[in-house]
Design a protein around this motif. Structure first.
Motif, PDB file in Angstrom:
ATOM      1  N   GLN A 178       1.081  -1.260  -0.172  1.00 59.56           N
ATOM      2  CA  GLN A 178       0.304   0.057  -0.090  1.00 59.56           C
ATOM      3  C   GLN A 178       0.461   1.637   0.383  1.00 59.56           C
ATOM      4  OE1 GLN A 178      -2.953  -0.226  -0.460  1.00 59.56           O
ATOM      5  NE2 GLN A 178      -4.380   2.643   0.029  1.00 59.56           N
ATOM      6  N   ILE A 179       2.173   1.354   1.012  1.00 54.25           N
ATOM      7  CA  ILE A 179       2.894   2.523   0.549  1.00 54.25           C
ATOM      8  C   ILE A 179       3.264   2.502  -0.778  1.00 54.25           C
ATOM      9  CG2 ILE A 179       5.515   3.127   2.025  1.00 54.25           C
ATOM     10  CD1 ILE A 179       4.103   1.688   4.142  1.00 54.25           C
ATOM     11  N   MET A 180       4.209   1.759  -1.430  1.00 58.02           N
ATOM     12  CA  MET A 180       4.267   1.731  -2.528  1.00 58.02           C
ATOM     13  C   MET A 180       3.554   2.612  -3.665  1.00 58.02           C
ATOM     14  SD  MET A 180       7.499   1.194  -2.105  1.00 58.02           S
ATOM     15  CE  MET A 180       7.915   1.758  -4.049  1.00 58.02           C
ATOM     16  N   PHE A 181       2.497   1.136  -3.030  1.00 59.91           N
ATOM     17  CA  PHE A 181       1.428   1.902  -4.231  1.00 59.91           C
ATOM     18  C   PHE A 181       0.887   3.804  -4.563  1.00 59.91           C
ATOM     19  CE2 PHE A 181      -3.089   3.121  -4.616  1.00 59.91           C
ATOM     20  CZ  PHE A 181      -3.890   2.291  -5.794  1.00 59.91           C
ATOM     21  N   THR A 182       1.059   4.001  -3.138  1.00 56.55           N
ATOM     22  CA  THR A 182       0.644   5.468  -3.154  1.00 56.55           C
ATOM     23  C   THR A 182       2.129   6.306  -3.605  1.00 56.55           C
ATOM     24  OG1 THR A 182      -0.624   5.198  -1.244  1.00 56.55           O
ATOM     25  CG2 THR A 182      -0.175   6.952  -1.127  1.00 56.55           C
ATOM     26  N   LEU A 183       3.101   6.090  -3.028  1.00 58.83           N
ATOM     27  CA  LEU A 183       4.506   5.961  -3.648  1.00 58.83           C
ATOM     28  C   LEU A 183       4.493   6.571  -5.493  1.00 58.83           C
ATOM     29  CD1 LEU A 183       7.012   6.027  -0.545  1.00 58.83           C
ATOM     30  CD2 LEU A 183       5.373   7.695  -0.951  1.00 58.83           C
ATOM     31  N   THR A 184       4.441   5.104  -5.739  1.00 54.25           N
ATOM     32  CA  THR A 184       4.476   5.479  -7.383  1.00 54.25           C
ATOM     33  C   THR A 184       2.989   6.143  -7.928  1.00 54.25           C
ATOM     34  OG1 THR A 184       5.483   3.149  -7.237  1.00 54.25           O
ATOM     35  CG2 THR A 184       3.865   3.559  -8.902  1.00 54.25           C
ATOM     36  N   GLY A 185       1.780   6.456  -7.159  1.00 59.62           N
ATOM     37  CA  GLY A 185       0.784   6.786  -7.908  1.00 59.62           C
ATOM     38  C   GLY A 185       1.303   8.408  -7.576  1.00 59.62           C
ATOM     39  N   ILE A 186       1.828   9.174  -6.530  1.00 55.83           N
ATOM     40  CA  ILE A 186       1.882   9.906  -6.440  1.00 55.83           C
ATOM     41  C   ILE A 186       3.245  10.986  -7.575  1.00 55.83           C
ATOM     42  CG2 ILE A 186       2.933  12.380  -4.674  1.00 55.83           C
ATOM     43  CD1 ILE A 186       1.652  10.542  -2.418  1.00 55.83           C
ATOM     44  N   GLY A 187       3.961  10.030  -7.067  1.00 59.56           N
ATOM     45  CA  GLY A 187       5.059  10.067  -8.227  1.00 59.56           C
ATOM     46  C   GLY A 187       5.369  10.658  -9.947  1.00 59.56           C
ATOM     47  N   VAL A 188       4.389   9.171 -10.283  1.00 61.07           N
ATOM     48  CA  VAL A 188       4.010   9.606 -11.402  1.00 61.07           C
ATOM     49  C   VAL A 188       3.264  10.158 -11.642  1.00 61.07           C
ATOM     50  CG1 VAL A 188       2.799   8.379 -13.299  1.00 61.07           C
ATOM     51  CG2 VAL A 188       4.172   7.083 -11.878  1.00 61.07           C
ATOM     52  N   LEU A 189       2.258  11.140 -11.573  1.00 64.51           N
ATOM     53  CA  LEU A 189       1.083  12.280 -11.163  1.00 64.51           C
ATOM     54  C   LEU A 189       2.125  13.905 -11.058  1.00 64.51           C
ATOM     55  CD1 LEU A 189      -2.211  11.031  -9.784  1.00 64.51           C
ATOM     56  CD2 LEU A 189      -1.080  10.639 -11.926  1.00 64.51           C
ATOM     57  N   LEU A 190       2.679  13.642 -10.395  1.00 69.78           N
ATOM     58  CA  LEU A 190       3.464  14.880  -9.674  1.00 69.78           C
ATOM     59  C   LEU A 190       4.606  15.128 -11.475  1.00 69.78           C
ATOM     60  CD1 LEU A 190       5.070  14.904  -6.235  1.00 69.78           C
ATOM     61  CD2 LEU A 190       3.047  16.521  -7.202  1.00 69.78           C
ATOM     62  N   VAL A 191       5.153  13.908 -11.648  1.00 62.18           N
ATOM     63  CA  VAL A 191       5.908  14.433 -12.865  1.00 62.18           C
ATOM     64  C   VAL A 191       5.184  14.747 -14.003  1.00 62.18           C
ATOM     65  CG1 VAL A 191       7.252  13.383 -14.894  1.00 62.18           C
ATOM     66  CG2 VAL A 191       7.843  13.083 -11.701  1.00 62.18           C
ATOM     67  N   GLY A 192       4.256  14.160 -14.218  1.00 60.75           N
ATOM     68  CA  GLY A 192       2.977  14.289 -15.444  1.00 60.75           C
ATOM     69  C   GLY A 192       2.270  15.721 -15.261  1.00 60.75           C
ATOM     70  N   SER A 193       2.589  16.417 -13.905  1.00 61.56           N
ATOM     71  CA  SER A 193       1.708  17.322 -13.827  1.00 61.56           C
ATOM     72  C   SER A 193       2.535  18.659 -14.029  1.00 61.56           C
ATOM     73  CB  SER A 193       1.331  18.075 -12.457  1.00 61.56           C
ATOM     74  OG  SER A 193       2.123  17.472 -11.476  1.00 61.56           O
ATOM     75  N   VAL A 194       3.678  18.808 -14.377  1.00 58.84           N
ATOM     76  CA  VAL A 194       4.923  19.831 -14.894  1.00 58.84           C
ATOM     77  C   VAL A 194       4.029  20.899 -15.803  1.00 58.84           C
ATOM     78  CG1 VAL A 194       6.846  20.442 -15.551  1.00 58.84           C
ATOM     79  CG2 VAL A 194       6.800  18.032 -13.713  1.00 58.84           C
ATOM     80  N   LEU A 195       3.329  19.573 -17.039  1.00 60.34           N
ATOM     81  CA  LEU A 195       3.214  20.618 -17.989  1.00 60.34           C
ATOM     82  C   LEU A 195       1.589  19.955 -18.454  1.00 60.34           C
ATOM     83  CD1 LEU A 195       5.560  20.280 -20.823  1.00 60.34           C
ATOM     84  CD2 LEU A 195       4.764  22.378 -19.670  1.00 60.34           C
ATOM     85  N   VAL A 196       0.405  20.661 -18.530  1.00 60.66           N
ATOM     86  CA  VAL A 196      -0.889  20.605 -18.359  1.00 60.66           C
ATOM     87  C   VAL A 196      -0.922  19.207 -19.425  1.00 60.66           C
ATOM     88  CG1 VAL A 196      -3.433  20.466 -18.287  1.00 60.66           C
ATOM     89  CG2 VAL A 196      -1.753  22.362 -17.740  1.00 60.66           C
ATOM     90  N   ILE A 197      -0.586  19.573 -20.958  1.00 60.36           N
ATOM     91  CA  ILE A 197      -0.316  18.365 -22.167  1.00 60.36           C
ATOM     92  C   ILE A 197      -0.395  16.764 -21.929  1.00 60.36           C
ATOM     93  CG2 ILE A 197      -0.766  20.653 -23.607  1.00 60.36           C
ATOM     94  CD1 ILE A 197       2.070  19.183 -24.265  1.00 60.36           C
ATOM     95  N   THR A 198       1.066  16.955 -20.485  1.00 60.02           N
ATOM     96  CA  THR A 198       1.351  15.867 -20.994  1.00 60.02           C
ATOM     97  C   THR A 198       0.534  14.578 -18.466  1.00 60.02           C
ATOM     98  OG1 THR A 198       2.755  16.498 -18.963  1.00 60.02           O
ATOM     99  CG2 THR A 198       3.884  16.413 -20.817  1.00 60.02           C
ATOM    100  N   TYR A 199      -0.082  15.861 -18.924  1.00 55.84           N
ATOM    101  CA  TYR A 199      -1.028  14.625 -17.489  1.00 55.84           C
ATOM    102  C   TYR A 199      -1.364  13.519 -18.194  1.00 55.84           C
ATOM    103  CZ  TYR A 199      -3.516  14.201 -13.335  1.00 55.84           C
ATOM    104  OH  TYR A 199      -4.093  13.533 -12.238  1.00 55.84           O
ATOM    105  N   PRO A 200      -2.177  13.841 -19.150  1.00 59.60           N
ATOM    106  CA  PRO A 200      -2.878  12.626 -19.683  1.00 59.60           C
ATOM    107  C   PRO A 200      -1.528  11.254 -19.763  1.00 59.60           C
ATOM    108  CG  PRO A 200      -4.108  14.302 -20.822  1.00 59.60           C
ATOM    109  CD  PRO A 200      -2.366  14.978 -19.771  1.00 59.60           C
ATOM    110  N   LEU A 201      -0.856  11.472 -20.902  1.00 51.72           N
ATOM    111  CA  LEU A 201       0.180  11.031 -20.604  1.00 51.72           C
ATOM    112  C   LEU A 201       0.603  10.011 -19.447  1.00 51.72           C
ATOM    113  CD1 LEU A 201       2.688  12.611 -23.453  1.00 51.72           C
ATOM    114  CD2 LEU A 201       1.310  10.978 -23.984  1.00 51.72           C
ATOM    115  N   ALA A 202       0.675  11.440 -18.705  1.00 51.85           N
ATOM    116  CA  ALA A 202       1.324  10.405 -16.786  1.00 51.85           C
ATOM    117  C   ALA A 202       0.339   9.368 -16.531  1.00 51.85           C
ATOM    118  CB  ALA A 202       1.522  11.586 -16.468  1.00 51.85           C
ATOM    119  N   LEU A 203      -1.310   9.657 -16.941  1.00 49.98           N
ATOM    120  CA  LEU A 203      -1.982   8.952 -16.908  1.00 49.98           C
ATOM    121  C   LEU A 203      -1.978   7.173 -16.942  1.00 49.98           C
ATOM    122  CD1 LEU A 203      -5.424   8.704 -14.903  1.00 49.98           C
ATOM    123  CD2 LEU A 203      -5.799   9.713 -16.866  1.00 49.98           C
TER     124      LEU A 203
END
Length: 293
Positions: free
Chosen positions: A144-169
């Motif tokens: 569960q800890i790794m599940f949470t950290l992975t989700g937060i990390g990937v979405l933070l990287v993808g939220s740098v630019l708005v257009i990259t958010y769908p790719l991060a998803l």
């Protein structure tokens, strides 16, 4: 000889006590075989319906406890900060997030245990599921800890630019797919966290993107389920008014309700995917004459 000594004694003129016949295991709710994509979406609801009372008590108990703890912490912080709006708001957000994490941990472990028992012809109750998950508490918590950290990390990287958010998803869906059956592997095979992740990647190999599509589709289903769940608090607000504590209670309760329902559905889906992939990769559905597995 005492009268009790003659009961069931052979040759004593008394018939031996009948031995009860063993109770055959109940057939699983969902057949053990490879499942198609549509079945992986539909069958979790059939599995939940077969154990509706158990899941209702499990989910309802987790929901009530989560709401009470979140409101209690929020009320305590509000009292310590003399009713500060900012302090109360941050306390409500952080307390709700913490309760959501704990509720998901408990529900995921217990639901996985209950669903796995169904495939073995056993009907688990709430306490049985909690005990089975408790025996694997450490690896489940690590997952569960790794599940949470992975989700937060990937979405933070993808939220740098708005257009990259769908790719991060999409990237996150692929990461989630590779570890989708980690918890069932931990509970069913008594594996540690590392072995559970390795088993998940091994079983899902060859179906990474279909499993990622399943995860994304479930997110859409949960969004649809969230509409009436959040509609209930807004409907009740017409009677309770817009007082601060009434609004906080309704919002916290609505959010935890959505999390509770979606987590039970997702956890049963993980078990179905685990069984299906074992049938595909390891021939779990093949029965050899004389085999007593």
């Amino acid at each position: 000889m005492r009268p009790a000594d003659t009961v069931g004694a052979v040759g004593a003129g008394v018939d031996p006590a009948p031995v009860p016949a063993p109770v055959p295991p109940m057939p699983p709710t969902v057949p053990i075989r490879p499942l198609r994509f549509r079945e992986l979406l539909d069958e979790p609801f059939a599995l939940i319906q077969a154990h509706i009372r158990t899941f209702a008590v499990l989910g309802g108990g987790a929901l009530v406890i989560g709401v009470l703890v979140a409101l209690g912490v929020t009320g305590l912080v509000s009292h310590l900060t003399d009713g500060s709006d900012a302090g109360t708001a941050w306390a409500a957000i952080l307390a709700t997030a913490t309760c959501v994490w704990l509720v998901r941990l408990v529900l995921r472990g217990a639901t996985v245990a209950i669903a796995l028992a169904d495939f073995h012809g056993v009907r688990y109750g709430v306490l049985d599921g909690m005990r089975a998950a408790g025996r694997r508490a450490t690896p489940l918590a690590l997952a569960q800890i790794m599940f949470t950290l992975t989700g937060i990390g990937v979405l933070l990287v993808g939220s740098v630019l708005v257009i990259t958010y769908p790719l991060a998803l999409i990237w996150l869906s692929y990461v989630r797919a590779r570890r989708f059956v980690t918890e069932p592997a931990i509970v069913a095979e008594h594996a540690g966290f590392g072995l559970g992740v390795a088993r998940s990647k091994e079983l899902v190999h060859g179906a990474d993107w279909p499993t990622a599509g399943l995860w994304l589709t479930q997110r859409c289903v949960f969004a649809v389920l969230a509409v009436p769940a959040f509609g209930i608090p807004f409907f009740l607000s017409d009677f309770s008014g817009t007082h601060r504590w009434a609004v906080i209670t309704l919002l916290v309760g609505g959010f935890l309700l959505v999390v509770t329902v979606s987590e039970i559905v997702e956890a049963t889906s993980r078990v179905l995917c685990y069984i299906s992939r074992r049938c595909v990769r390891e021939g779990m559905d093949i029965r050899i004459p004389g085999d007593r597995r």
